[in-house]
Design an enzyme around this catalytic site. Structure first.
Site: not given
Ligand code: MN
Length: 512
Positions: A47, A71, A75-76, A137, A258
């Site tokens: 990811h 990123h 947090e993780d 993300d 179209d």
């Molecule tokens: Mn993420």
């Protein structure tokens, strides 16, 4: 497993420092997420890698790509912002913290306030690169959304459709806008999705293989007539965008011409008509579908010649013929004006100011016209690509950094009601303004306020993302002091009314 090389080859002429920074962030992130797995069963780092890869494809620079790699690390996996700053510098820390903060905002499904929530996302981003990392993300999350529990999956898909896809669209990143829409579509409108798919099946809509072949035939026919200075591109309408159009046409797919379009860009206006002549002499046009928007521009000033033709194998295709100049205006916003000085190679940051108004208008460089293989899908606005160059130029240039971080909505603040509605207020507003903007009765019965769960005084200035809970009492009543503290005209007016002293304050001209 991917390697850091897969990332670096995406970057146009990276410097030694760029490669060093990205390599370091890559190893750091790989190590930090080592024992983490996604619901798909894949290593979590996939990811991280894919998010960074999208950023590299968009043309972001080393700082933004590194922030993309990091990123989720606050947090993780509990890496502290200080560690990120120490290892990668304050700029990377700022971006990673920005993405982390955005991750805490969620769409609750209150439709009336969707636009305000979009603005809150932009306001909280502070730096457009934060928003671009968040979009990359989200794109990666959407690509693997099928493995999530149904409820969570549907919430994320709806949020993607309501918040992120429109933001990508307004930033002019069509590729991400379309992908987000099409990935979210089956979960948000499953019945419509099946309907659109089956309509396409019935119509035997061209595969891209067919379209590729056909577009080569067109080029050959034009070359035979001596028209060789052309650029072409083709695209399919996104499924969600097709749904939008089908709804407007009462689900009659025969009224949509179209679904696939071939674009031909030539140097001059007379070339446009020559191309049209050649095409009509080889393929039969559909009656009533020849549109001369060069002689008669659309109300939004769009220009170009359109025709829809039978390809000869049972399908139809729209042809859009334009000059380079018309094409630029179409791709980069109708209101663009070419103003850049020819001797200036510096990034022109005035073009980023449009974000402030949240309205696209781009300044282009000539080099961008050369390569338009698939305009709808691949073109990234020049100013976004220049953010990559900005990373390099910004070192030691504080004013550029400040400009990029300038508040997009510097004069507004967006706060939540306890139910998740987003209220849009001027900067400097407090709980009195908030209460009156929710309802005049709530304002009049105001007796206290909780901001983010904490009791605060009613004149505390509100900040983006605050959750504001008004405590009301039946016997509460506005005072002159409230009038002095209130910042919005609405609150002041309603306080005056409640105080029964309207005429004392109102100038005659303000009565309407
Ligand atoms: Mn993420």
């Amino acid at each position: 497993m991917p390697t850091v090389h897969d990332l670096i080859i995406q970057i146009k002429s990276p410097s030694v420092e760029d490669i060093a920074l990205i390599s370091k962030a890559y190893s750091f992130a790989e190590e930090a997420h080592r024992n983490q797995w996604r619901s798909t069963g894949e290593p979590y780092f996939i990811h991280i890698f894919e998010t960074a890869k999208t950023l590299a494809e968009l043309g972001m620079g080393a700082i933004t790509i590194s922030a993309g790699l990091l990123h989720d690390s606050i947090e993780d996996v509990n890496i502290s912002p200080e560690v990120i700053e120490k290892e990668f510098g304050s700029e990377v820390r700022f971006l990673v913290e920005g993405v982390t903060k955005l991750g805490k905002l969620h769409y609750s499904g209150a439709e009336r306030y969707t636009e305000n929530l979009r603005k809150l996302f932009v306001a909280m981003s502070k730096d457009v690169r934060v928003l671009i990392i968040k979009l990359s993300d989200r794109l990666q999350n959407m690509q693997t959304i099928g493995s999530l529990p149904v409820e969570k999956r549907n919430r994320i898909a709806l949020e993607t459709l309501e918040i992120f896809a429109p933001l990508a669209y307004r930033l002019g990143i069509r590729k991400i806008n379309r992908e987000l829409e099409d990935l979210a579509f089956p979960f948000v409108f499953p019945e419509d999705y099946i309907r659109v798919k089956s309509l396409l099946k019935v119509k035997h809509i061209e595969t891209s293989h067919h379209l590729e072949k056909f577009h080569k035939t067109v080029k050959r026919e034009l070359a035979r007539e001596g028209i060789i200075e052309i650029q072409t591109g083709y695209r399919f309408k996104g499924l969600f965008s097709l749904r939008r159009k089908l709804i407007r046409k009462n689900w009659d797919i025969d009224k949509i011409y179209d679904i696939s379009a071939l674009r031909i860009v030539v140097p001059t206006i007379s070339d446009c008509y020559r191309v049209l002549g050649v095409i009509h002499s080889v393929w039969r046009p559909l009656p009533g579908r020849i549109k001369d928007y060069i002689a008669f521009p659309k109300p939004d000033n769009y220009r170009g010649v359109h025709t829809t033709i039978f390809t000869g194998d049972g399908s139809i295709i729209e042809m859009q013929i334009r000059t380079e100049e018309m094409h630029k205006k179409t791709e980069y916003g109708m209101h663009f004006e070419y103003k850049e000085k020819s001797n200036s190679s510096k990034v022109n940051f005035s073009k980023i100011l449009w974000v402030k108004k949240f309205f696209p208008s781009f300044v282009l460089r000539n080099k961008d016209v050369k390569n338009i293989e698939d305009p709808t899908d691949k073109v990234v606005p020049t100013w976004i690509r220049e953010l990559g160059e900005y990373n390099k130029e910004a070192k030691g240039n504080q004013s550029l950094v400040d400009e990029l971080k300038a508040d997009f909505f510097g004069d507004r603040v967006f706060v939540f009601t306890p139910k998740g509605d987003v209220i849009d207020l001027p900067k400097g507003a407090n709980s009195i303004d908030f209460a009156y903007s929710v309802h005049s009765e709530l304002g009049n019965k105001l007796s206290g306020s909780k901001i983010n769960g904490k009791l605060t005084s009613i004149d505390t200035e509100l900040e983006n993302g605050d959750i504001v809970e008004i405590i009301s009492r039946p016997n509460s009543h506005p005072t002159q002091k409230w009038y002095d503290l209130a910042k919005t005209a609405l609150a002041k007016k309603q306080i005056r009314t409640a105080l029964g002293t309207e005429h004392k304050y109102l100038e005659p001209s303000q009565h309407n």
